[in-house]
Write a protein that holds these residues in place. Sequence first.
Motif, short mmCIF file in Angstrom:
data_model
loop_
_atom_site.label_atom_id
_atom_site.label_comp_id
_atom_site.label_asym_id
_atom_site.label_seq_id
_atom_site.Cartn_x
_atom_site.Cartn_y
_atom_site.Cartn_z
N HIS A 47 -17.46 -83.12 -56.09
CA HIS A 47 -18.75 -83.83 -56.15
C HIS A 47 -19.60 -83.34 -57.32
O HIS A 47 -20.26 -84.13 -58.00
CB HIS A 47 -19.51 -83.65 -54.83
N LYS A 141 -22.63 -92.66 -60.56
CA LYS A 141 -23.18 -92.78 -59.19
C LYS A 141 -24.69 -92.74 -59.28
O LYS A 141 -25.34 -91.73 -59.03
CB LYS A 141 -22.61 -91.67 -58.31
N GLU A 174 -14.36 -102.92 -55.09
CA GLU A 174 -14.76 -101.86 -54.15
C GLU A 174 -15.80 -102.41 -53.19
O GLU A 174 -16.24 -103.56 -53.30
CB GLU A 174 -15.35 -100.65 -54.88
N ASN A 179 -14.32 -97.27 -51.36
CA ASN A 179 -13.19 -97.84 -52.10
C ASN A 179 -12.27 -98.54 -51.11
O ASN A 179 -12.36 -98.33 -49.91
CB ASN A 179 -12.44 -96.74 -52.85
N GLY A 200 -14.02 -92.74 -56.48
CA GLY A 200 -14.34 -92.11 -55.19
C GLY A 200 -13.51 -90.85 -55.00
O GLY A 200 -12.33 -90.80 -55.37
N THR A 231 -12.11 -96.20 -47.93
CA THR A 231 -12.27 -94.74 -48.00
C THR A 231 -13.67 -94.41 -48.52
O THR A 231 -14.18 -95.10 -49.40
CB THR A 231 -11.25 -94.08 -48.96
N THR A 233 -16.68 -90.75 -48.36
CA THR A 233 -16.98 -89.43 -47.80
C THR A 233 -17.34 -89.51 -46.33
O THR A 233 -16.94 -88.66 -45.54
CB THR A 233 -18.15 -88.81 -48.61
N1 PLP Z 1 -17.88 -96.73 -54.19
C1 PLP Z 1 -19.22 -96.64 -54.17
C2 PLP Z 1 -20.03 -97.70 -54.85
C3 PLP Z 1 -19.85 -95.58 -53.52
O1 PLP Z 1 -21.19 -95.49 -53.52
C4 PLP Z 1 -19.06 -94.62 -52.85
C5 PLP Z 1 -19.68 -93.51 -52.13
O2 PLP Z 1 -20.87 -93.48 -51.90
C6 PLP Z 1 -17.68 -94.75 -52.88
C7 PLP Z 1 -17.11 -95.81 -53.56
C8 PLP Z 1 -16.80 -93.75 -52.18
O3 PLP Z 1 -16.81 -92.51 -52.87
P1 PLP Z 1 -16.56 -91.12 -52.15
O4 PLP Z 1 -15.20 -91.17 -51.57
O5 PLP Z 1 -16.66 -90.12 -53.27
O6 PLP Z 1 -17.62 -90.94 -51.11
#
Ligand code: PLP
Length: 273
Positions: A47, A141, A174, A179, A200, A231, A233
Amino acid sequence: MRIWLNGELRDADAAKVSVLDHGLTVGDGLFETLKAQDGKVFALTRHLDRLTRSARGLGLPDPDLDEVRRACAAVLEANPMPLGRLRITYTGGVSPLGSERGKTGPTLVVAVGQTTRRPDTTAVVTVPWVRNERSALTGLKTTSYAENVVALARAHGAGASEALFANTVGQLCEGTGSNVFVVLDGELHTPPVASGCLAGITRALVVEWTGAKETDLPLDVLERADEVFLTSTLRDVQAVHRIDGRLLTAAPGPVTAKAMRIFDERAGSDLDP
Ligand code: PLP
């Protein structure tokens, strides 16, 4: 609730961020959502790497990662909970109206809230709006999330928990905060990062651990995929049982169930104390 703001732990009610913060006035900011189990943060280093990459993409100074680590630990210690969602927000800082980004340096906030394990299956909708795979913000992000808020409201209105976007050339991309993976003829695929999706962290781990292929997929693959899962977090690996009007009654199917199992078994090994 105690939160971290610019170098100090403070009471959330008393902590103040300027109304002229560029994060508030123009959405010039970044965030990360992390999961914490019993005070330990999942995939913290990944992260923080993404936060630094996003900061460089947005032209913000690199975040002070020692401070961010200290902040996460302090916030978790001050607010003990079995399963928490940590939120790191990092913005452009305070700027007089009409001027460019802040003279004061960035604003860093770390907060935590309780969360619960998500259900194993969920419903999704597709939306008519697109992710732009060639935007200046693609892959970052950022806190500019309003488009996702609108799409998510559409999903909630249809009894679903997530909305899926195609990109400008009609490829599956996505969700608003997740994702997407699909199973075709027993093989697991997910759109490549070049589709415009966020890289992600859960996605990367699932690709690494299952050998899923990164494949350009048309949006209508959702009409014929044998299995679909999301998928993120907070979702981990979550099977999809309905896409728009289409039911996938056997969800989670065998490939999804295997990905869930692998994820649950291995995810515990990436907890930062
Ligand atoms: N895509 C978007 C737009 C997101 O905001 C997120 C997470 O908030 C993800 C995918 C998934 O990412 P992660 O697995 O790092 O949480």
